[in-house]
Design a protein around this motif. Structure first.
Motif, PDB file in Angstrom:
ATOM      1  N   THR A  52       0.847  -1.194   0.000  1.00  0.00           N
ATOM      2  CA  THR A  52       0.000   0.000   0.000  1.00  0.00           C
ATOM      3  C   THR A  52       0.881   1.241   0.000  1.00  0.00           C
ATOM      4  OG1 THR A  52      -1.733  -1.133   1.232  1.00  0.00           O
ATOM      5  CG2 THR A  52      -1.789   1.261   1.242  1.00  0.00           C
ATOM      6  N   GLY A  53       0.618   2.145  -0.939  1.00  0.00           N
ATOM      7  CA  GLY A  53       1.451   3.337  -1.043  1.00  0.00           C
ATOM      8  C   GLY A  53       0.683   4.543  -1.525  1.00  0.00           C
ATOM      9  N   ALA A  54       1.344   5.669  -1.506  1.00  0.00           N
ATOM     10  CA  ALA A  54       0.736   6.921  -1.942  1.00  0.00           C
ATOM     11  C   ALA A  54       0.600   6.955  -3.460  1.00  0.00           C
ATOM     12  CB  ALA A  54       1.593   8.087  -1.472  1.00  0.00           C
ATOM     13  N   LEU A  55      -0.366   7.741  -3.930  1.00  0.00           N
ATOM     14  CA  LEU A  55      -0.579   7.894  -5.364  1.00  0.00           C
ATOM     15  C   LEU A  55       0.419   8.836  -6.020  1.00  0.00           C
ATOM     16  CD1 LEU A  55      -4.480   8.228  -5.613  1.00  0.00           C
ATOM     17  CD2 LEU A  55      -3.073   6.209  -6.072  1.00  0.00           C
ATOM     18  N   CYS A  56       1.049   9.676  -5.237  1.00  0.00           N
ATOM     19  CA  CYS A  56       1.957  10.694  -5.773  1.00  0.00           C
ATOM     20  C   CYS A  56       2.955  10.073  -6.750  1.00  0.00           C
ATOM     21  CB  CYS A  56       2.705  11.363  -4.621  1.00  0.00           C
ATOM     22  SG  CYS A  56       3.904  12.609  -5.132  1.00  0.00           S
ATOM     23  N   GLU A  57       3.096  10.700  -7.935  1.00  0.00           N
ATOM     24  CA  GLU A  57       3.994  10.198  -8.972  1.00  0.00           C
ATOM     25  C   GLU A  57       5.317  10.954  -9.024  1.00  0.00           C
ATOM     26  OE1 GLU A  57       1.877  10.198 -12.657  1.00  0.00           O
ATOM     27  OE2 GLU A  57       0.521   8.581 -12.046  1.00  0.00           O
ATOM     28  N   ASN A  58       5.562  11.842  -8.068  1.00  0.00           N
ATOM     29  CA  ASN A  58       6.828  12.578  -7.978  1.00  0.00           C
ATOM     30  C   ASN A  58       7.119  13.378  -9.244  1.00  0.00           C
ATOM     31  OD1 ASN A  58       7.290  10.990  -5.504  1.00  0.00           O
ATOM     32  ND2 ASN A  58       7.688   9.326  -6.944  1.00  0.00           N
ATOM     33  N   CYS A  59       6.047  13.894  -9.843  1.00  0.00           N
ATOM     34  CA  CYS A  59       6.199  14.630 -11.107  1.00  0.00           C
ATOM     35  C   CYS A  59       6.491  16.102 -10.883  1.00  0.00           C
ATOM     36  CB  CYS A  59       4.938  14.469 -11.955  1.00  0.00           C
ATOM     37  SG  CYS A  59       3.456  15.160 -11.174  1.00  0.00           S
ATOM     38  N   ASN A  60       6.274  16.598  -9.670  1.00  0.00           N
ATOM     39  CA  ASN A  60       6.562  17.983  -9.294  1.00  0.00           C
ATOM     40  C   ASN A  60       5.687  19.022  -9.981  1.00  0.00           C
ATOM     41  OD1 ASN A  60       8.716  17.571  -7.382  1.00  0.00           O
ATOM     42  ND2 ASN A  60       9.978  16.925  -9.102  1.00  0.00           N
ATOM     43  N   ASN A  61       4.610  18.594 -10.642  1.00  0.00           N
ATOM     44  CA  ASN A  61       3.699  19.574 -11.233  1.00  0.00           C
ATOM     45  C   ASN A  61       2.961  20.397 -10.180  1.00  0.00           C
ATOM     46  OD1 ASN A  61       4.065  19.075 -14.072  1.00  0.00           O
ATOM     47  ND2 ASN A  61       3.021  17.126 -13.772  1.00  0.00           N
ATOM     48  N   CYS A  62       3.014  19.951  -8.933  1.00  0.00           N
ATOM     49  CA  CYS A  62       2.365  20.707  -7.855  1.00  0.00           C
ATOM     50  C   CYS A  62       3.227  21.853  -7.358  1.00  0.00           C
ATOM     51  CB  CYS A  62       2.032  19.777  -6.688  1.00  0.00           C
ATOM     52  SG  CYS A  62       3.471  18.906  -5.992  1.00  0.00           S
ATOM     53  N   THR A  63       4.541  21.828  -7.623  1.00  0.00           N
ATOM     54  CA  THR A  63       5.448  22.762  -6.959  1.00  0.00           C
ATOM     55  C   THR A  63       5.696  24.040  -7.758  1.00  0.00           C
ATOM     56  OG1 THR A  63       7.376  21.624  -7.882  1.00  0.00           O
ATOM     57  CG2 THR A  63       6.588  20.877  -5.748  1.00  0.00           C
ATOM     58  N   VAL A  64       5.992  23.937  -9.041  1.00  0.00           N
ATOM     59  CA  VAL A  64       6.387  25.111  -9.814  1.00  0.00           C
ATOM     60  C   VAL A  64       5.304  26.191  -9.837  1.00  0.00           C
ATOM     61  CG1 VAL A  64       7.026  25.923 -12.120  1.00  0.00           C
ATOM     62  CG2 VAL A  64       8.050  23.844 -11.200  1.00  0.00           C
ATOM     63  N   PRO A  65       4.017  25.866 -10.005  1.00  0.00           N
ATOM     64  CA  PRO A  65       3.011  26.932 -10.047  1.00  0.00           C
ATOM     65  C   PRO A  65       2.925  27.760  -8.776  1.00  0.00           C
ATOM     66  CG  PRO A  65       2.125  24.921 -10.997  1.00  0.00           C
ATOM     67  CD  PRO A  65       3.426  24.558 -10.354  1.00  0.00           C
ATOM     68  N   GLN A  66       3.498  27.276  -7.676  1.00  0.00           N
ATOM     69  CA  GLN A  66       3.424  28.046  -6.437  1.00  0.00           C
ATOM     70  C   GLN A  66       4.202  29.349  -6.512  1.00  0.00           C
ATOM     71  OE1 GLN A  66       4.608  24.916  -3.676  1.00  0.00           O
ATOM     72  NE2 GLN A  66       2.494  24.700  -3.008  1.00  0.00           N
ATOM     73  N   VAL A  67       5.123  29.492  -7.461  1.00  0.00           N
ATOM     74  CA  VAL A  67       5.816  30.768  -7.607  1.00  0.00           C
ATOM     75  C   VAL A  67       4.873  31.836  -8.137  1.00  0.00           C
ATOM     76  CG1 VAL A  67       7.988  29.569  -8.053  1.00  0.00           C
ATOM     77  CG2 VAL A  67       6.647  30.414  -9.986  1.00  0.00           C
ATOM     78  N   THR A  68       3.711  31.426  -8.650  1.00  0.00           N
ATOM     79  CA  THR A  68       2.732  32.375  -9.189  1.00  0.00           C
ATOM     80  C   THR A  68       1.577  32.624  -8.225  1.00  0.00           C
ATOM     81  OG1 THR A  68       1.284  30.739 -10.250  1.00  0.00           O
ATOM     82  CG2 THR A  68       3.245  31.422 -11.466  1.00  0.00           C
ATOM     83  N   ASP A  69       1.700  32.160  -6.986  1.00  0.00           N
ATOM     84  CA  ASP A  69       0.654  32.280  -5.962  1.00  0.00           C
ATOM     85  C   ASP A  69      -0.474  31.283  -6.182  1.00  0.00           C
ATOM     86  OD1 ASP A  69      -0.244  33.293  -3.575  1.00  0.00           O
ATOM     87  OD2 ASP A  69      -1.276  35.017  -4.442  1.00  0.00           O
ATOM     88  N   GLU A  70      -0.218  30.232  -6.946  1.00  0.00           N
ATOM     89  CA  GLU A  70      -1.188  29.154  -7.094  1.00  0.00           C
ATOM     90  C   GLU A  70      -1.142  28.263  -5.846  1.00  0.00           C
ATOM     91  OE1 GLU A  70      -3.344  27.627  -9.733  1.00  0.00           O
ATOM     92  OE2 GLU A  70      -3.464  29.791 -10.021  1.00  0.00           O
ATOM     93  N   PRO A  71      -2.290  27.769  -5.385  1.00  0.00           N
ATOM     94  CA  PRO A  71      -2.293  26.895  -4.201  1.00  0.00           C
ATOM     95  C   PRO A  71      -1.623  25.559  -4.495  1.00  0.00           C
ATOM     96  CG  PRO A  71      -4.468  26.935  -5.218  1.00  0.00           C
ATOM     97  CD  PRO A  71      -3.651  27.981  -5.917  1.00  0.00           C
ATOM     98  N   GLY A  72      -1.135  24.927  -3.456  1.00  0.00           N
ATOM     99  CA  GLY A  72      -0.534  23.615  -3.602  1.00  0.00           C
ATOM    100  C   GLY A  72      -1.598  22.556  -3.830  1.00  0.00           C
ATOM    101  N   ARG A  73      -1.571  21.920  -4.959  1.00  0.00           N
ATOM    102  CA  ARG A  73      -2.522  20.851  -5.273  1.00  0.00           C
ATOM    103  C   ARG A  73      -1.938  19.978  -6.369  1.00  0.00           C
ATOM    104  NH1 ARG A  73      -5.365  22.000 -10.032  1.00  0.00           N
ATOM    105  NH2 ARG A  73      -5.228  24.168 -10.752  1.00  0.00           N
ATOM    106  N   CYS A  74      -2.409  18.756  -6.425  1.00  0.00           N
ATOM    107  CA  CYS A  74      -1.974  17.866  -7.494  1.00  0.00           C
ATOM    108  C   CYS A  74      -2.566  18.320  -8.813  1.00  0.00           C
ATOM    109  CB  CYS A  74      -2.402  16.433  -7.184  1.00  0.00           C
ATOM    110  SG  CYS A  74      -1.830  15.235  -8.421  1.00  0.00           S
ATOM    111  N   ARG A  75      -1.745  18.410  -9.848  1.00  0.00           N
ATOM    112  CA  ARG A  75      -2.179  18.879 -11.155  1.00  0.00           C
ATOM    113  C   ARG A  75      -1.991  17.812 -12.234  1.00  0.00           C
ATOM    114  NH1 ARG A  75      -1.964  24.543 -10.012  1.00  0.00           N
ATOM    115  NH2 ARG A  75      -2.257  25.155 -12.183  1.00  0.00           N
ATOM    116  N   THR A  76      -1.809  16.561 -11.822  1.00  0.00           N
ATOM    117  CA  THR A  76      -1.574  15.472 -12.771  1.00  0.00           C
ATOM    118  C   THR A  76      -2.877  14.698 -12.971  1.00  0.00           C
ATOM    119  OG1 THR A  76       0.734  15.313 -12.078  1.00  0.00           O
ATOM    120  CG2 THR A  76      -0.199  13.422 -13.234  1.00  0.00           C
TER     121      THR A  76
END
Length: 433
Positions: free
Chosen positions: A389-413
């Motif tokens: 059993t594991g997390a769904l996160c795919e380590n794609c980092n699509n959640c991180t870069v948009p935060q420089v634009t004041d976008e909330p942290g959320r999965c975008r995949t």
């Protein structure tokens, strides 16, 4: 050997299990809806059983110091008092919550965010010492914009006091403990790091700053748990010769435990902006979102600079591919050297690996980005579940870069978002807790 479901003591606090939500950017700010945003982000983890939730980096001063847009500040007593609504909701579920305290120093938006800098032209960065030549070179090339204010001895003491005062206010608002952000290139790491710290006063020893934070906090908050990260700067670029290596980190950890910190979280992190703390894939989807392009250009200072940052991000992804439990080795060394709990985060995804790490490399296990993908993740990891059993996160980092634009942290995949929706429909996040 302990398992994830076993209780653990952190200072004077007993946690019901060893799973924690590691600090993440909630992007809640301090506006009218800030507390509601924090509740929305943090309560699902508590409702599904996480023993501890660490609210992401909050800034201890009212001006400057934010490493990213949307960070919450905890300098205002009236605002901190409102956070009782958040802590009360967490406690209703039998979970506990720590507030992470931060100041970005040379990493702050007034260094790298072109739009923010234009709006605050008189705002200087707080600096431990004169910036190293590598950063001054980036300044001359136009990628950064330094106007540092090197802290005097008196000002360092005032900053440590601000950390402690903010922490004590958080305890008064119902937080169970305080987490000092000691890595990720913030000002505490800058005190600890020989790359940044060239001082000639008592704070040439960077641990002295954390000692002062500890003493000031104890005077105000008693025995409330106080934890911090321990940076290990081995991922730094080859041009960086002065850095914290594994041996240095063990010595720092031993001293912090002796000072009285109640738990330590070792973290491999560079001395500059890179993917060493969010390892995985190049976030092509996030960089390619057309709706975000104007905000990227505002943040980085135009199309050319945005393309340069994108290129740097792609190169970094070649060096910092995903590696499971990448902090485990240094955590094991530190755990062998100290008598306080060691908190492990970074690339931990499967229940079977978690139970193998506990008691060997660490005493608690944290996850960060997986909570963006699955806010109710603990329901699937705790209890009698298969090792796979594991997390769904795919380590794609699509959640991180948009935060420089004041976008909330959320999965975008999309594939992850769809799978989470299916699991929600099938009741996989329901729990009797």
């Amino acid at each position: 050997m302990p398992t994830l479901d076993d209780p653990v003591d952190v200072g004077s606090l007993t946690l019901p299990n060893r799973l924690y939500r590691a600090p993440l950017l909630e992007c809640a700010g301090n506006g009218d809806g800030a507390v509601d945003t924090l509740i929305q982000d943090l309560e699902p983890g508590a409702a599904t059983g996480a023993g501890l939730l660490c609210q992401g980096a909050t800034i201890v001063r009212g001006e400057g110091g934010c490493a990213a847009p949307g960070m919450t500040r905890v300098h205002d007593p009236e605002f901190v008092a409102e956070l009782e609504r958040l802590t009360g909701r967490i406690h209703e579920h039998g979970s506990h919550i720590f507030c992470q305290l931060e100041h970005g120093g040379l990493r702050s938006m007034e260094t790298w965010h072109a739009g923010y800098r234009a709006e605050h032209p008189a705002l200087d960065q707080l600096a431990v010492s004169r910036p190293p030549w590598q950063l001054r070179l980036l300044d001359r090339l136009g990628f950064l914009d330094f106007s540092p204010h090197v802290l005097s001895t008196r000002e360092v003491r005032e900053l440590a006091r601000d950390f402690a005062v903010a922490g004590a206010r958080a305890i008064d608002a119902g937080y169970d403990g305080v987490h000092v952000a000691g890595a990720n290139m913030g000002i505490v790491q800058q005190f600890l790091s020989p790359f940044y710290n060239r001082r000639d006063d008592e704070f040439a020893d960077g641990v002295r700053f954390l000692e002062l934070v500890h003493d000031e906090f104890r005077d105000r908050a008693g025995d409330a748990p106080l934890v911090t990260k321990v940076p290990v700067e081995t991922p730094s670029p080859p041009v960086v010769r002065r850095r914290i290596d594994g041996d240095d980190a063990v010595v720092i950890a031993e001293r912090l435990a002796e000072i009285g910190y109640d738990a330590l979280a070792p973290v491999e992190t560079s001395v500059v902006w890179d993917m060493s703390i969010v390892r995985g894939e190049y976030p092509a989807r996030a960089w390619g979102e057309s709706s975000l392009q104007p905000a990227y250009h505002e943040a980085f200072g135009g199309r050319f600079r945005t393309e340069a940052v994108k290129l740097g991000n792609r190169v970094e992804s070649l060096f910092y591919g995903f590696e499971p439990a990448w902090n485990a080795d240094v955590a094991r060394r530190i755990r062998d050297a100290v008598d306080v709990p060691v908190m492990l985060e970074g690339g931990i995804r499967e229940r079977g690996r978690i139970d193998r790490l506990l008691g060997e490399s660490c005493d608690l296990v944290g996850m960060a980005r997986p909570f963006y993908a699955e806010p109710r993740l603990p329901a699937r990891l705790l209890g009698d579940v298969p090792d796979t059993t594991g997390a769904l996160c795919e380590n794609c980092n699509n959640c991180t870069v948009p935060q420089v634009t004041d976008e909330p942290g959320r999965c975008r995949t999309p594939s992850v978002v769809r799978e989470r929706a299916r699991r929600e429909r099938d009741g996989e996040y329901e729990t009797g807790r």
